[in-house]
Design an enzyme around this catalytic site. Structure first.
Site, PDB file in Angstrom:
ATOM      1  N   GLU A  22      -5.611  -7.213  -7.598  1.00 51.08           N
ATOM      2  CA  GLU A  22      -5.445  -7.036  -6.340  1.00 51.08           C
ATOM      3  C   GLU A  22      -3.895  -6.292  -5.907  1.00 51.08           C
ATOM      4  OE1 GLU A  22      -5.650 -10.148  -7.786  1.00 51.08           O
ATOM      5  OE2 GLU A  22      -7.846 -10.132  -7.355  1.00 51.08           O
ATOM      6  N   LEU A  23      -4.368  -5.103  -5.561  1.00 50.04           N
ATOM      7  CA  LEU A  23      -3.119  -4.306  -5.499  1.00 50.04           C
ATOM      8  C   LEU A  23      -1.940  -4.905  -4.615  1.00 50.04           C
ATOM      9  CD1 LEU A  23      -2.031  -1.312  -5.844  1.00 50.04           C
ATOM     10  CD2 LEU A  23      -3.163  -0.675  -3.814  1.00 50.04           C
ATOM     11  N   ASP A  24      -0.610  -4.930  -5.517  1.00 51.27           N
ATOM     12  CA  ASP A  24       0.385  -5.300  -4.868  1.00 51.27           C
ATOM     13  C   ASP A  24       0.588  -6.813  -4.445  1.00 51.27           C
ATOM     14  OD1 ASP A  24       1.586  -2.716  -4.816  1.00 51.27           O
ATOM     15  OD2 ASP A  24       1.013  -2.367  -2.801  1.00 51.27           O
ATOM     16  N   GLU A  25      -0.371  -7.379  -5.013  1.00 51.64           N
ATOM     17  CA  GLU A  25      -0.688  -8.894  -4.745  1.00 51.64           C
ATOM     18  C   GLU A  25      -0.043  -9.847  -6.000  1.00 51.64           C
ATOM     19  OE1 GLU A  25      -1.358 -10.683  -2.234  1.00 51.64           O
ATOM     20  OE2 GLU A  25      -1.785  -8.885  -0.881  1.00 51.64           O
ATOM     21  N   GLY A  36       0.847  -1.261   0.121  1.00 49.47           N
ATOM     22  CA  GLY A  36      -0.059  -0.144  -0.128  1.00 49.47           C
ATOM     23  C   GLY A  36       0.929   1.158  -0.104  1.00 49.47           C
TER      24      GLY A  36
END
Length: 299
Positions: A241-244, A216
Protein backbone atom coordinates in the site's frame (compact mmCIF):
# COMPACT_ATOMS: atom_id res chain seq x y z
CA UNK A 1 10.80 -10.26 13.42
CA UNK A 2 9.95 -13.94 13.09
CA UNK A 3 8.90 -16.23 15.87
CA UNK A 4 11.75 -18.08 17.50
CA UNK A 5 14.43 -16.95 15.05
CA UNK A 6 17.78 -15.66 16.32
CA UNK A 7 19.80 -13.65 13.83
CA UNK A 8 22.01 -15.77 11.63
CA UNK A 9 23.54 -14.40 8.39
CA UNK A 10 25.73 -17.51 8.37
CA UNK A 11 28.19 -16.01 10.85
CA UNK A 12 29.44 -17.26 14.18
CA UNK A 13 27.80 -15.89 17.30
CA UNK A 14 29.89 -13.02 18.68
CA UNK A 15 31.47 -13.28 22.12
CA UNK A 16 32.03 -9.53 22.61
CA UNK A 17 29.72 -6.54 22.63
CA UNK A 18 26.05 -6.90 23.47
CA UNK A 19 23.09 -9.01 22.42
CA UNK A 20 19.68 -7.46 21.82
CA UNK A 21 16.56 -9.44 22.62
CA UNK A 22 13.28 -8.15 21.18
CA UNK A 23 9.98 -9.67 22.26
CA UNK A 24 6.31 -9.09 21.60
CA UNK A 25 3.44 -11.18 22.91
CA UNK A 26 0.04 -10.96 24.62
CA UNK A 27 0.49 -9.15 27.91
CA UNK A 28 0.19 -11.06 31.18
CA UNK A 29 1.97 -11.14 34.53
CA UNK A 30 5.38 -12.77 34.75
CA UNK A 31 6.89 -11.98 31.35
CA UNK A 32 9.71 -9.72 32.56
CA UNK A 33 10.45 -12.09 35.46
CA UNK A 34 10.67 -15.10 33.16
CA UNK A 35 12.93 -13.38 30.64
CA UNK A 36 15.19 -11.89 33.30
CA UNK A 37 15.45 -15.17 35.20
CA UNK A 38 16.39 -17.01 32.01
CA UNK A 39 19.19 -14.57 31.25
CA UNK A 40 20.35 -14.60 34.87
CA UNK A 41 20.76 -18.39 34.75
CA UNK A 42 23.43 -17.95 32.11
CA UNK A 43 25.21 -15.07 33.82
CA UNK A 44 23.88 -12.37 31.47
CA UNK A 45 24.24 -8.81 32.73
CA UNK A 46 21.38 -6.67 31.40
CA UNK A 47 22.73 -3.22 30.45
CA UNK A 48 19.58 -1.70 28.98
CA UNK A 49 15.88 -2.51 29.12
CA UNK A 50 12.68 -0.98 27.74
CA UNK A 51 9.12 -2.26 27.79
CA UNK A 52 5.64 -1.18 26.79
CA UNK A 53 2.12 -2.55 27.16
CA UNK A 54 -0.76 -1.32 25.04
CA UNK A 55 -3.38 -1.93 27.73
CA UNK A 56 -7.02 -2.28 26.72
CA UNK A 57 -9.11 -5.40 26.29
CA UNK A 58 -6.41 -7.35 24.45
CA UNK A 59 -3.15 -5.85 25.76
CA UNK A 60 0.06 -6.59 23.93
CA UNK A 61 3.50 -6.46 25.49
CA UNK A 62 6.72 -5.26 23.87
CA UNK A 63 10.23 -5.64 25.29
CA UNK A 64 13.78 -4.80 24.30
CA UNK A 65 16.66 -6.01 26.48
CA UNK A 66 20.34 -5.55 25.77
CA UNK A 67 22.82 -7.70 27.66
CA UNK A 68 26.59 -7.95 27.85
CA UNK A 69 28.09 -10.95 26.06
CA UNK A 70 31.32 -10.78 28.05
CA UNK A 71 29.54 -11.85 31.23
CA UNK A 72 28.02 -15.03 29.82
CA UNK A 73 28.89 -18.43 31.22
CA UNK A 74 28.08 -20.19 27.93
CA UNK A 75 27.68 -19.23 24.24
CA UNK A 76 24.92 -16.78 23.38
CA UNK A 77 23.64 -19.26 20.82
CA UNK A 78 22.81 -21.66 23.68
CA UNK A 79 20.83 -18.94 25.41
CA UNK A 80 18.87 -18.27 22.23
CA UNK A 81 18.15 -21.96 21.69
CA UNK A 82 16.95 -22.53 25.24
CA UNK A 83 14.93 -19.30 25.20
CA UNK A 84 13.08 -20.57 22.13
CA UNK A 85 12.14 -23.85 23.82
CA UNK A 86 11.69 -22.85 27.47
CA UNK A 87 10.42 -19.25 27.60
CA UNK A 88 8.94 -18.16 24.29
CA UNK A 89 6.29 -20.92 24.00
CA UNK A 90 4.95 -20.21 27.50
CA UNK A 91 3.99 -16.68 26.53
CA UNK A 92 3.26 -17.13 22.79
CA UNK A 93 6.19 -14.84 21.99
CA UNK A 94 7.50 -13.50 18.75
CA UNK A 95 11.13 -12.84 19.43
CA UNK A 96 14.46 -12.02 17.85
CA UNK A 97 18.08 -11.83 18.99
CA UNK A 98 20.74 -9.75 17.25
CA UNK A 99 24.28 -8.72 18.14
CA UNK A 100 25.93 -5.31 18.25
CA UNK A 101 29.16 -6.77 16.84
CA UNK A 102 27.40 -7.69 13.60
CA UNK A 103 27.23 -4.64 11.36
CA UNK A 104 24.07 -4.70 9.22
CA UNK A 105 24.64 -4.43 5.49
CA UNK A 106 22.77 -1.63 3.72
CA UNK A 107 21.86 -0.84 0.11
CA UNK A 108 20.91 2.73 -0.80
CA UNK A 109 18.46 3.24 -3.66
CA UNK A 110 18.22 6.70 -5.18
CA UNK A 111 17.10 8.41 -8.36
CA UNK A 112 18.38 11.93 -9.03
CA UNK A 113 18.13 13.95 -5.81
CA UNK A 114 21.38 13.51 -3.88
CA UNK A 115 20.63 14.83 -0.40
CA UNK A 116 19.48 11.63 1.35
CA UNK A 117 22.09 9.40 -0.29
CA UNK A 118 24.83 11.90 0.50
CA UNK A 119 23.72 12.31 4.11
CA UNK A 120 23.70 8.57 4.80
CA UNK A 121 27.08 8.08 3.12
CA UNK A 122 28.52 10.88 5.27
CA UNK A 123 27.03 9.47 8.48
CA UNK A 124 28.40 6.04 7.57
CA UNK A 125 31.89 7.37 6.84
CA UNK A 126 32.01 9.34 10.10
CA UNK A 127 31.00 6.27 12.12
CA UNK A 128 27.57 7.54 13.12
CA UNK A 129 25.91 4.50 11.53
CA UNK A 130 27.15 1.17 12.87
CA UNK A 131 26.58 -0.55 9.54
CA UNK A 132 28.23 -1.15 6.18
CA UNK A 133 26.87 0.45 3.00
CA UNK A 134 27.42 -2.24 0.40
CA UNK A 135 26.06 -0.58 -2.73
CA UNK A 136 24.26 2.43 -4.16
CA UNK A 137 21.69 1.57 -6.85
CA UNK A 138 19.92 4.06 -9.10
CA UNK A 139 17.77 4.07 -12.21
CA UNK A 140 19.82 7.09 -13.34
CA UNK A 141 23.55 7.78 -13.40
CA UNK A 142 23.56 11.17 -11.65
CA UNK A 143 24.52 9.80 -8.22
CA UNK A 144 27.56 7.84 -9.32
CA UNK A 145 29.93 10.63 -8.28
CA UNK A 146 28.73 10.32 -4.68
CA UNK A 147 29.35 6.59 -4.53
CA UNK A 148 32.77 7.08 -6.12
CA UNK A 149 33.62 9.79 -3.60
CA UNK A 150 32.92 7.42 -0.70
CA UNK A 151 34.35 4.30 -2.33
CA UNK A 152 31.02 2.45 -2.54
CA UNK A 153 30.06 0.29 -5.54
CA UNK A 154 27.48 1.89 -7.82
CA UNK A 155 24.94 0.06 -9.96
CA UNK A 156 23.08 1.91 -12.69
CA UNK A 157 19.91 -0.02 -13.55
CA UNK A 158 17.71 2.03 -15.92
CA UNK A 159 13.99 1.35 -15.85
CA UNK A 160 10.96 2.02 -18.01
CA UNK A 161 7.40 0.80 -17.82
CA UNK A 162 8.27 -1.97 -20.27
CA UNK A 163 11.45 -3.09 -18.49
CA UNK A 164 10.37 -2.68 -14.84
CA UNK A 165 9.98 -6.44 -14.10
CA UNK A 166 13.43 -7.18 -15.52
CA UNK A 167 15.02 -4.24 -13.69
CA UNK A 168 13.52 -5.31 -10.37
CA UNK A 169 14.61 -8.88 -10.89
CA UNK A 170 18.14 -7.65 -11.53
CA UNK A 171 18.00 -5.70 -8.25
CA UNK A 172 16.72 -8.76 -6.39
CA UNK A 173 19.55 -10.90 -7.71
CA UNK A 174 22.04 -8.17 -6.84
CA UNK A 175 20.76 -7.72 -3.28
CA UNK A 176 19.57 -11.16 -2.22
CA UNK A 177 21.83 -12.47 0.53
CA UNK A 178 24.04 -9.40 0.28
CA UNK A 179 22.19 -6.83 2.40
CA UNK A 180 20.06 -6.74 5.54
CA UNK A 181 18.39 -3.37 4.89
CA UNK A 182 17.34 -1.44 1.80
CA UNK A 183 16.92 2.32 2.13
CA UNK A 184 14.82 4.16 -0.44
CA UNK A 185 16.75 7.43 -0.26
CA UNK A 186 14.40 9.34 -2.55
CA UNK A 187 14.10 6.41 -4.97
CA UNK A 188 11.29 7.67 -7.14
CA UNK A 189 9.97 4.30 -8.28
CA UNK A 190 7.11 2.24 -6.87
CA UNK A 191 8.33 -1.21 -5.92
CA UNK A 192 6.31 -4.23 -6.94
CA UNK A 193 4.80 -6.75 -4.48
CA UNK A 194 7.33 -9.27 -5.79
CA UNK A 195 10.26 -7.08 -4.78
CA UNK A 196 8.73 -6.16 -1.42
CA UNK A 197 8.10 -9.82 -0.59
CA UNK A 198 11.81 -10.55 -0.98
CA UNK A 199 12.74 -8.16 1.84
CA UNK A 200 9.89 -8.04 4.40
CA UNK A 201 10.20 -5.24 6.97
CA UNK A 202 13.66 -4.53 5.62
CA UNK A 203 12.89 -1.63 3.27
CA UNK A 204 12.72 1.91 4.69
CA UNK A 205 11.30 4.74 2.60
CA UNK A 206 11.44 8.50 3.16
CA UNK A 207 8.31 10.35 2.10
CA UNK A 208 8.44 14.12 1.76
CA UNK A 209 5.30 14.93 3.71
CA UNK A 210 3.88 14.45 7.19
CA UNK A 211 1.85 11.31 6.51
CA UNK A 212 -1.02 10.62 6.22
CA UNK A 213 -1.34 14.17 4.87
CA UNK A 214 -0.41 14.73 1.24
CA UNK A 215 0.42 11.16 0.30
CA UNK A 216 1.28 10.33 -3.29
CA UNK A 217 2.94 12.56 -5.86
CA UNK A 218 4.05 16.19 -5.38
CA UNK A 219 3.20 16.51 -1.67
CA UNK A 220 5.05 19.83 -1.37
CA UNK A 221 2.95 21.37 -4.12
CA UNK A 222 -0.19 20.03 -2.43
CA UNK A 223 0.93 21.54 0.88
CA UNK A 224 1.80 24.90 -0.71
CA UNK A 225 -1.58 25.12 -2.43
CA UNK A 226 -3.31 24.46 0.92
CA UNK A 227 -1.26 27.14 2.64
CA UNK A 228 -0.10 24.88 5.45
CA UNK A 229 1.91 26.29 8.32
CA UNK A 230 4.06 23.21 8.85
CA UNK A 231 5.61 20.75 6.44
CA UNK A 232 7.17 17.46 7.39
CA UNK A 233 8.78 14.19 6.39
CA UNK A 234 7.97 10.59 7.29
CA UNK A 235 10.18 7.50 7.32
CA UNK A 236 8.25 4.26 7.10
CA UNK A 237 8.61 0.61 6.14
CA UNK A 238 7.60 0.07 2.53
CA UNK A 239 4.54 -2.09 1.91
CA UNK A 240 2.30 -2.86 -1.04
CA UNK A 241 0.00 0.00 0.00
CA UNK A 242 1.78 3.12 -1.24
CA UNK A 243 2.83 5.42 1.64
CA UNK A 244 0.79 3.31 4.09
CA UNK A 245 3.54 1.27 5.74
CA UNK A 246 4.33 1.40 9.47
CA UNK A 247 5.70 4.85 10.32
CA UNK A 248 9.06 4.83 12.11
CA UNK A 249 9.80 8.54 12.50
CA UNK A 250 8.35 11.93 11.56
CA UNK A 251 9.27 15.56 12.08
CA UNK A 252 8.11 18.98 10.94
CA UNK A 253 9.33 22.50 10.29
CA UNK A 254 7.25 25.68 10.33
CA UNK A 255 6.57 27.65 7.15
CA UNK A 256 4.69 30.88 6.44
CA UNK A 257 2.87 32.61 3.62
CA UNK A 258 6.20 34.13 2.60
CA UNK A 259 7.64 30.74 1.63
CA UNK A 260 7.42 29.71 -2.02
CA UNK A 261 7.75 26.21 -3.47
CA UNK A 262 11.52 26.47 -3.68
CA UNK A 263 11.63 27.33 0.02
CA UNK A 264 9.46 24.34 0.86
CA UNK A 265 11.75 22.10 -1.19
CA UNK A 266 14.86 23.38 0.59
CA UNK A 267 13.33 23.07 4.06
CA UNK A 268 11.89 19.70 3.15
CA UNK A 269 15.26 18.33 2.09
CA UNK A 270 16.77 19.33 5.42
CA UNK A 271 14.15 17.53 7.45
CA UNK A 272 14.09 14.46 5.18
CA UNK A 273 17.77 13.85 5.87
CA UNK A 274 17.31 13.94 9.63
CA UNK A 275 14.17 11.82 9.72
CA UNK A 276 15.59 9.16 7.44
CA UNK A 277 18.87 8.96 9.37
CA UNK A 278 17.01 8.46 12.65
CA UNK A 279 14.89 5.67 11.19
CA UNK A 280 17.90 3.89 9.71
CA UNK A 281 19.85 4.15 12.96
CA UNK A 282 16.98 2.81 15.06
CA UNK A 283 16.48 -0.07 12.64
CA UNK A 284 20.12 -1.16 12.62
CA UNK A 285 20.23 -0.90 16.42
CA UNK A 286 17.14 -3.16 16.64
CA UNK A 287 15.00 -0.59 18.41
CA UNK A 288 11.82 -1.13 16.38
CA UNK A 289 8.98 -3.59 16.81
CA UNK A 290 6.06 -3.71 14.35
CA UNK A 291 2.50 -4.74 15.17
CA UNK A 292 -0.76 -4.00 13.31
CA UNK A 293 0.89 -1.51 10.94
CA UNK A 294 2.28 0.47 13.88
CA UNK A 295 5.79 0.68 15.28
CA UNK A 296 7.02 0.66 18.85
CA UNK A 297 10.36 2.46 18.81
CA UNK A 298 12.57 2.12 21.89
CA UNK A 299 14.82 5.16 21.48
Amino acid sequence: MTSGAPEAHGRETPTEGTARLLVQCPDRPGIVAAVSEHLYRYGANIVQGDQHSTGGDAPRFFLRLEFDLGSLEMPASDIAESFGTEVAPRFDMQWHISYSARRPRIALLGTREPHCVLDLLWRWQTGELAADIEVVISNHDELRYLADRYGVPYEHLPVSAATKPQQEQAMIELLRGRVDLIVLARYMQILSPTFLAEFPQAIINIHHSFLPAFAGANPRAQAWRRGVKIIGASAHYATEELDEGPIIEQDVVRVTHRNNLDDLARLGREIERVVLARAVRWHIEDRILVHDNKTIVFR
